[in-house]
Design a protein around this motif. Structure first.
Motif, PDB file in Angstrom:
ATOM      1  N   GLU A  91       0.839  -1.200   0.000  1.00 20.15           N
ATOM      2  CA  GLU A  91       0.000   0.000   0.000  1.00 20.15           C
ATOM      3  C   GLU A  91       0.871   1.246   0.000  1.00 20.15           C
ATOM      4  O   GLU A  91       1.852   1.337   0.752  1.00 20.15           O
ATOM      5  N   GLN A  92       0.486   2.193  -0.845  1.00 18.53           N
ATOM      6  CA  GLN A  92       1.198   3.472  -0.950  1.00 18.53           C
ATOM      7  C   GLN A  92       0.251   4.610  -0.558  1.00 18.53           C
ATOM      8  O   GLN A  92      -0.939   4.503  -0.765  1.00 18.53           O
ATOM      9  N   PRO A  93       0.697   5.669   0.023  1.00 19.04           N
ATOM     10  CA  PRO A  93       2.107   6.018   0.235  1.00 19.04           C
ATOM     11  C   PRO A  93       2.697   5.446   1.527  1.00 19.04           C
ATOM     12  O   PRO A  93       3.846   5.696   1.849  1.00 19.04           O
ATOM     13  N   GLU A  94       1.930   4.651   2.254  1.00 17.25           N
ATOM     14  CA  GLU A  94       2.406   4.114   3.534  1.00 17.25           C
ATOM     15  C   GLU A  94       3.588   3.154   3.361  1.00 17.25           C
ATOM     16  O   GLU A  94       4.391   2.988   4.268  1.00 17.25           O
ATOM     17  N   ASN A  95       3.649   2.484   2.208  1.00 21.58           N
ATOM     18  CA  ASN A  95       4.741   1.571   1.872  1.00 21.58           C
ATOM     19  C   ASN A  95       4.817   0.358   2.793  1.00 21.58           C
ATOM     20  O   ASN A  95       5.884  -0.023   3.250  1.00 21.58           O
TER      21      ASN A  95
END
Length: 121
Positions: A91-95
């Protein structure tokens, strides 16, 4: 019928259970959909994928709960070391990784890697 069952194509989707306990179900479903869509695109020319998509009304997916990120990463390592194709969804922007989806496989070729996980409820 046993021969037909042995050759059935399935797609496994493993979702982090710790996120499923905190996030809305719609967000969890979205993560699984992202991973499933991405892996089908990446392996669109693979014979198993072509066959799986040739009968859209009979696709078979198994959605499982992996307890946490560590277990998801361990599953990634096992699949990689056994040359199994999948897409880890980050998941982005959480990375951070949320789930993974395999390309379609004959069930007997892939099920052992997932047998310790329970169905996502």
């Amino acid at each position: 019928m046993a021969g037909k069952q042995a050759s059935v194509l399935v797609q496994y989707i493993a979702v982090r259970g710790d996120l499923a306990e905190k996030w809305p179900m719609g967000a969890i479903i979205a993560q699984a959909c992202h991973a499933a869509t991405a892996v089908m695109h990446v392996f669109k020319d693979d014979p198993n994928t072509v066959q799986y998509l040739s009968d859209l009304d009979r696709m078979h997916k198994i959605i499982l709960k992996v307890p946490n990120e560590g277990e998801l990463n361990a599953l990634v390592s096992v699949l990689e070391s056994n040359n199994k194709d999948f897409k880890l969804w980050v998941e982005q922007p959480e990375n951070y990784p949320t789930c993974l989806a395999t390309k379609p496989y004959i069930k007997t070729e892939i099920q052992d890697y997932f047998k310790k996980f329970k169905l996502l409820k």
